[in-house]
Design a protein around this motif. Sequence first.
Motif, PDB file in Angstrom:
ATOM      1  N   ILE A  75      30.738   9.905 -69.600  1.00 19.71           N
ATOM      2  CA  ILE A  75      32.073   9.347 -69.424  1.00 19.71           C
ATOM      3  C   ILE A  75      32.345   9.245 -67.924  1.00 19.71           C
ATOM      4  O   ILE A  75      32.280  10.232 -67.201  1.00 19.71           O
ATOM      5  CB  ILE A  75      33.143  10.241 -70.091  1.00 19.71           C
ATOM      6  N   GLY A  76      32.637   8.048 -67.452  1.00 20.59           N
ATOM      7  CA  GLY A  76      32.793   7.850 -66.016  1.00 20.59           C
ATOM      8  C   GLY A  76      31.462   7.672 -65.316  1.00 20.59           C
ATOM      9  O   GLY A  76      31.296   8.067 -64.155  1.00 20.59           O
ATOM     10  N   GLY A  77      30.516   7.049 -65.993  1.00 19.52           N
ATOM     11  CA  GLY A  77      29.169   6.914 -65.448  1.00 19.52           C
ATOM     12  C   GLY A  77      29.040   5.910 -64.327  1.00 19.52           C
ATOM     13  O   GLY A  77      27.983   5.837 -63.698  1.00 19.52           O
ATOM     14  N   SER A  78      30.087   5.146 -64.040  1.00 18.58           N
ATOM     15  CA  SER A  78      30.012   4.163 -62.960  1.00 18.58           C
ATOM     16  C   SER A  78      30.467   4.731 -61.620  1.00 18.58           C
ATOM     17  O   SER A  78      30.297   4.090 -60.579  1.00 18.58           O
ATOM     18  CB  SER A  78      30.864   2.935 -63.298  1.00 18.58           C
TER      19      SER A  78
ATOM     20  N   THR B 211      42.270   7.354 -72.480  1.00 21.82           N
ATOM     21  CA  THR B 211      43.629   7.656 -72.932  1.00 21.82           C
ATOM     22  C   THR B 211      43.910   7.064 -74.301  1.00 21.82           C
ATOM     23  O   THR B 211      44.859   7.475 -74.970  1.00 21.82           O
ATOM     24  CB  THR B 211      44.659   7.125 -71.927  1.00 21.82           C
ATOM     25  N   ASP B 212      43.096   6.118 -74.742  1.00 15.91           N
ATOM     26  CA  ASP B 212      43.251   5.462 -76.040  1.00 15.91           C
ATOM     27  C   ASP B 212      42.280   6.105 -77.032  1.00 15.91           C
ATOM     28  O   ASP B 212      41.086   5.823 -77.028  1.00 15.91           O
ATOM     29  CB  ASP B 212      42.967   3.965 -75.894  1.00 15.91           C
ATOM     30  N   ALA B 213      42.791   6.975 -77.889  1.00 14.97           N
ATOM     31  CA  ALA B 213      41.938   7.704 -78.824  1.00 14.97           C
ATOM     32  C   ALA B 213      41.199   6.767 -79.769  1.00 14.97           C
ATOM     33  O   ALA B 213      40.027   7.008 -80.115  1.00 14.97           O
ATOM     34  CB  ALA B 213      42.768   8.710 -79.626  1.00 14.97           C
TER      35      ALA B 213
ATOM     36  N   VAL C 188      48.201  11.877 -64.746  1.00 19.04           N
ATOM     37  CA  VAL C 188      46.911  12.518 -64.507  1.00 19.04           C
ATOM     38  C   VAL C 188      46.534  13.421 -65.680  1.00 19.04           C
ATOM     39  O   VAL C 188      45.377  13.428 -66.117  1.00 19.04           O
ATOM     40  CB  VAL C 188      46.951  13.315 -63.183  1.00 19.04           C
ATOM     41  N   MET C 189      47.487  14.160 -66.215  1.00 14.05           N
ATOM     42  CA  MET C 189      47.188  15.019 -67.356  1.00 14.05           C
ATOM     43  C   MET C 189      46.778  14.190 -68.570  1.00 14.05           C
ATOM     44  O   MET C 189      45.872  14.559 -69.322  1.00 14.05           O
ATOM     45  CB  MET C 189      48.393  15.894 -67.684  1.00 14.05           C
ATOM     46  N   GLU C 190      47.439  13.062 -68.763  1.00 15.23           N
ATOM     47  CA  GLU C 190      47.107  12.182 -69.883  1.00 15.23           C
ATOM     48  C   GLU C 190      45.677  11.661 -69.754  1.00 15.23           C
ATOM     49  O   GLU C 190      44.909  11.662 -70.723  1.00 15.23           O
ATOM     50  CB  GLU C 190      48.086  11.011 -69.935  1.00 15.23           C
ATOM     51  N   ALA C 191      45.310  11.239 -68.561  1.00 11.82           N
ATOM     52  CA  ALA C 191      43.977  10.669 -68.357  1.00 11.82           C
ATOM     53  C   ALA C 191      42.891  11.740 -68.382  1.00 11.82           C
ATOM     54  O   ALA C 191      41.865  11.582 -69.062  1.00 11.82           O
ATOM     55  CB  ALA C 191      43.931   9.912 -67.032  1.00 11.82           C
ATOM     56  N   ASP C 192      43.109  12.834 -67.670  1.00 10.25           N
ATOM     57  CA  ASP C 192      42.029  13.794 -67.465  1.00 10.25           C
ATOM     58  C   ASP C 192      41.924  14.843 -68.567  1.00 10.25           C
ATOM     59  O   ASP C 192      40.814  15.253 -68.916  1.00 10.25           O
ATOM     60  CB  ASP C 192      42.210  14.495 -66.119  1.00 10.25           C
ATOM     61  N   VAL C 193      43.057  15.272 -69.107  1.00  7.90           N
ATOM     62  CA  VAL C 193      43.026  16.312 -70.148  1.00  7.90           C
ATOM     63  C   VAL C 193      43.038  15.692 -71.544  1.00  7.90           C
ATOM     64  O   VAL C 193      42.142  15.932 -72.348  1.00  7.90           O
ATOM     65  CB  VAL C 193      44.204  17.297 -69.981  1.00  7.90           C
ATOM     66  N   HIS C 194      44.049  14.863 -71.818  1.00  6.31           N
ATOM     67  CA  HIS C 194      44.093  14.210 -73.127  1.00  6.31           C
ATOM     68  C   HIS C 194      42.857  13.330 -73.311  1.00  6.31           C
ATOM     69  O   HIS C 194      42.292  13.262 -74.401  1.00  6.31           O
ATOM     70  CB  HIS C 194      45.364  13.380 -73.269  1.00  6.31           C
ATOM     71  N   GLY C 195      42.441  12.661 -72.238  1.00  8.95           N
ATOM     72  CA  GLY C 195      41.269  11.799 -72.325  1.00  8.95           C
ATOM     73  C   GLY C 195      40.023  12.570 -72.705  1.00  8.95           C
ATOM     74  O   GLY C 195      39.247  12.136 -73.577  1.00  8.95           O
ATOM     75  N   PHE C 196      39.798  13.707 -72.072  1.00  6.85           N
ATOM     76  CA  PHE C 196      38.621  14.510 -72.414  1.00  6.85           C
ATOM     77  C   PHE C 196      38.725  15.045 -73.839  1.00  6.85           C
ATOM     78  O   PHE C 196      37.742  15.076 -74.581  1.00  6.85           O
ATOM     79  CB  PHE C 196      38.452  15.654 -71.419  1.00  6.85           C
TER      80      PHE C 196
END
Length: 258
Positions: A17-20, A71-73, A117-125
């Motif tokens: 995830i985030g390989g670019s 962020t999109d489950a 940031v919490m939505e992207a980094d925590v919820h996203g993971f």
Amino acid sequence: MAPSFDFPDQDGCALVIGGSGGIGQAICKALAEAGTDVALTYRTNGEAAQSVVADVEAAGRAVMALPLAVTDANAVAVARDAVIARFGRVHTVVNAAGSHIAMKFIGELDIEEFTRVMEADVHGFFHVVHALLPHMREKGGSFVTIGTTGLNRWPNKDGLSVIPKAANQALITGIAREEGRNGIRANAVQLGLIDAGLFRKLQGEFYDQRYIDAAIRNSALKRLGTAEEVAEAVLFFASHRARFVTGQSLTLDGGYSL
């Protein structure tokens, strides 16, 4: 191509995830050179993703790149299905994504910024974990997340990096404790200043030369780390070499936190 010692019996692929990103690119390349196929996600930088595709193919491994907003489950579930359809299995998940953040004291942060940031980094993971755990229970596997040495030594104005990574570290610990019975391992690599990726984006904007010099001066090894060094640590945790290692954090900061 026959499997290497690093991935001796692993069909399927590693999903980065985030390989670019700068660090993600190095991780993808290291995984491919160690003998596994790679799927990578990117948010907007399709050109960088295609460069990674070329690197993985040059190492003789199969690869696919997918645009994804974690962020999109629902989108995460669709991406999971596409990767499994292509490779049959995901044996490794590497979380190398991170938000572009502002360097501010906690008292200076506004609610919208913190929430984003919490939505992207925590919820996203968590969306990634939620989507992949049931699949990985079938044959086992490994989660590796990129964290921060700020969990060991607080860096001023770095709350937007440290706080979400603290939550992800707790998630990794929980996965390790709960899912070991299913053959799933979970570990983290805690980074200091690495001369790649987000650090380069923030250099000049938030990291001035005085900040960088102070960080180098306060580290034991007196230098910045490299993306390749991060990739080697991730590769160890992901591979068969760490088959009896779970719930651990490797601090890769040149001794900054000592």
